[in-house]
Design a protein around this motif. Structure first.
Motif, PDB file in Angstrom:
ATOM      1  N   GLN A 194      34.420  47.942  25.878  1.00 33.93           N
ATOM      2  CA  GLN A 194      34.755  49.042  24.968  1.00 33.93           C
ATOM      3  C   GLN A 194      33.519  49.769  24.467  1.00 33.93           C
ATOM      4  O   GLN A 194      33.622  50.801  23.789  1.00 33.93           O
ATOM      5  N   GLY A 195      32.328  49.269  24.841  1.00 30.22           N
ATOM      6  CA  GLY A 195      31.114  50.014  24.557  1.00 30.22           C
ATOM      7  C   GLY A 195      31.099  51.370  25.245  1.00 30.22           C
ATOM      8  O   GLY A 195      30.384  52.276  24.805  1.00 30.22           O
ATOM      9  N   MET A 196      31.890  51.529  26.319  1.00 32.82           N
ATOM     10  CA  MET A 196      31.968  52.833  26.968  1.00 32.82           C
ATOM     11  C   MET A 196      32.644  53.858  26.064  1.00 32.82           C
ATOM     12  O   MET A 196      32.243  55.032  26.035  1.00 32.82           O
ATOM     13  N   PHE A 200      31.072  57.421  24.696  1.00 33.48           N
ATOM     14  CA  PHE A 200      31.711  58.737  24.640  1.00 33.48           C
ATOM     15  C   PHE A 200      31.631  59.318  23.229  1.00 33.48           C
ATOM     16  O   PHE A 200      31.336  60.505  23.042  1.00 33.48           O
ATOM     17  N   SER A 201      31.894  58.481  22.232  1.00 34.46           N
ATOM     18  CA  SER A 201      31.871  58.940  20.832  1.00 34.46           C
ATOM     19  C   SER A 201      30.475  59.384  20.424  1.00 34.46           C
ATOM     20  O   SER A 201      30.303  60.431  19.781  1.00 34.46           O
ATOM     21  N   VAL A 206      26.019  63.316  19.357  1.00 34.36           N
ATOM     22  CA  VAL A 206      24.742  63.938  19.727  1.00 34.36           C
ATOM     23  C   VAL A 206      24.929  65.441  19.932  1.00 34.36           C
ATOM     24  O   VAL A 206      24.089  66.248  19.510  1.00 34.36           O
ATOM     25  N   LEU A 207      26.038  65.806  20.558  1.00 35.34           N
ATOM     26  CA  LEU A 207      26.320  67.226  20.766  1.00 35.34           C
ATOM     27  C   LEU A 207      26.493  67.942  19.430  1.00 35.34           C
ATOM     28  O   LEU A 207      26.067  69.091  19.264  1.00 35.34           O
ATOM     29  N   LEU A 208      27.087  67.248  18.461  1.00 35.62           N
ATOM     30  CA  LEU A 208      27.319  67.842  17.136  1.00 35.62           C
ATOM     31  C   LEU A 208      26.039  67.906  16.319  1.00 35.62           C
ATOM     32  O   LEU A 208      25.769  68.910  15.655  1.00 35.62           O
ATOM     33  N   ARG A 209      25.241  66.839  16.349  1.00 37.13           N
ATOM     34  CA  ARG A 209      24.058  66.756  15.488  1.00 37.13           C
ATOM     35  C   ARG A 209      22.752  67.069  16.209  1.00 37.13           C
ATOM     36  O   ARG A 209      21.688  66.898  15.640  1.00 37.13           O
ATOM     37  N   GLY A 210      22.839  67.502  17.447  1.00 34.02           N
ATOM     38  CA  GLY A 210      21.622  67.853  18.176  1.00 34.02           C
ATOM     39  C   GLY A 210      21.042  69.187  17.765  1.00 34.02           C
ATOM     40  O   GLY A 210      19.891  69.494  18.075  1.00 34.02           O
ATOM     41  N   ARG A 211      21.860  69.987  17.115  1.00 38.14           N
ATOM     42  CA  ARG A 211      21.497  71.316  16.636  1.00 38.14           C
ATOM     43  C   ARG A 211      20.942  72.188  17.754  1.00 38.14           C
ATOM     44  O   ARG A 211      21.549  72.303  18.806  1.00 38.14           O
ATOM     45  N   GLY A 212      19.755  72.774  17.584  1.00 38.28           N
ATOM     46  CA  GLY A 212      19.271  73.787  18.522  1.00 38.28           C
ATOM     47  C   GLY A 212      19.131  73.324  19.954  1.00 38.28           C
ATOM     48  O   GLY A 212      19.276  74.113  20.884  1.00 38.28           O
ATOM     49  N   PHE A 221      20.533  61.575  26.216  1.00 43.31           N
ATOM     50  CA  PHE A 221      21.330  60.404  25.842  1.00 43.31           C
ATOM     51  C   PHE A 221      22.046  59.815  27.055  1.00 43.31           C
ATOM     52  O   PHE A 221      22.000  58.599  27.289  1.00 43.31           O
ATOM     53  N   VAL A 222      22.691  60.666  27.833  1.00 45.46           N
ATOM     54  CA  VAL A 222      23.434  60.201  29.006  1.00 45.46           C
ATOM     55  C   VAL A 222      22.486  59.546  30.009  1.00 45.46           C
ATOM     56  O   VAL A 222      22.787  58.486  30.583  1.00 45.46           O
TER      57      VAL A 222
END
Length: 264
Positions: A194-196, A200-201, A206-212, A221-222
């Protein structure tokens, strides 16, 4: 009066934390002594795979645990356990030799790590006193006691889960934190499947808090996550034909993965 009591607790916080963890050990020792054999297939599989690795038979288990294959070979590649707990036991056996008591002590330490990371996360988000109260409630959990005396992967996974939450708790994620998230999320997946879902979460986070530079950080990350898991992906692809193979397809969704008392 309440303010004075709160200040007194804060001054003694390290001692209180140590006392609660010591009580946790005291509560678990009788459970450890009264249960000197593996409790269930997951624990037995981790032990057996560790012994087989030590004896040069690879990450394998006997027929009883490998219901996904019709082969009657004495040992077959294990397809339902992630490798981290087995590798920890494997390393331990080089020091102590094969034995269940040593793995129970390892499990006890893993359980304490889980409690400590829970406290650390709660302290950061809710403050010192609520965190101590949460620890005081959780250390008595019957499930926690059981899983802290058997070499199962649940306590280690939960400790890694809280570690990932602590690393991710920033308004803006730096490249360094994204790398750490990739590594620890990879370890979480290598501990339990379930670490997968956690990966995903965290990818969305990261997409939300990666900003610019959110897309670049997501790719980083991936990449780090895949590199962390790459040896296991390669093993599964070679042995089973799928990098994320598990018995019965319980790669993402499986009933026993979501029991609240197991994962919280």
């Amino acid at each position: 009066m309440f303010k004075m009591s709160a200040d007194s607790i804060l001054r003694r916080e390290p001692l209180i934390l140590l006392a609660i963890l010591l009580l946790a050990v005291i509560l678990r020792l009788p459970v450890l002594v009264r249960n000197p054999i593996p409790a269930g297939d997951g624990v037995a599989s981790n032990l057996e795979a560790a012994v087989n690795l030590r004896e040069g038979n690879g990450f394998s288990t006997m027929r009883k645990w490998t219901l996904y294959s019709k082969s009657m070979d004495d040992f077959r590649p294990e397809g339902n356990r992630q490798p981290v707990m087995t590798l920890l036991i494997y390393a331990l056996f080089f020091i102590t030799g094969p034995g269940f008591t040593a793995t129970q002590i390892l499990s006890l330490l893993t359980g304490l790590l889980c409690l400590f990371m829970c406290w650390l996360w709660a302290r950061k988000n809710f403050g010192a006193i609520p965190a101590l109260f949460a620890l005081l409630v959780r250390f008595r959990s019957a499930r926690k006691k059981d899983y802290s005396t058997q070499p199962d992967s649940l306590m280690l996974f939960t400790a890694l889960f809280f570690t990932v939450l602590l690393i991710a708790d920033r308004e803006v994620l730096s490249f360094r934190r994204v790398v750490l998230l990739g590594i620890f999320t990879g370890f979480a997946y290598l501990t339990r499947t379930q670490g997968m879902l956690l990966a995903f979460s965290i990818g969305l986070w990261v997409l939300l808090r990666g900003r610019g530079k959110r897309v670049l950080k997501l790719l980083l990350f991936v990449t780090v996550f895949i590199l962390t898991c790459l040896p296991w992906f390669a093993r599964n692809l070679t042995v089973f034909g799928s990098p994320t193979y598990t018995q019965g397809g319980q790669f993402l969704l499986n009933g026993n993965h979501w029991l609240p008392n197991q994962s919280i």
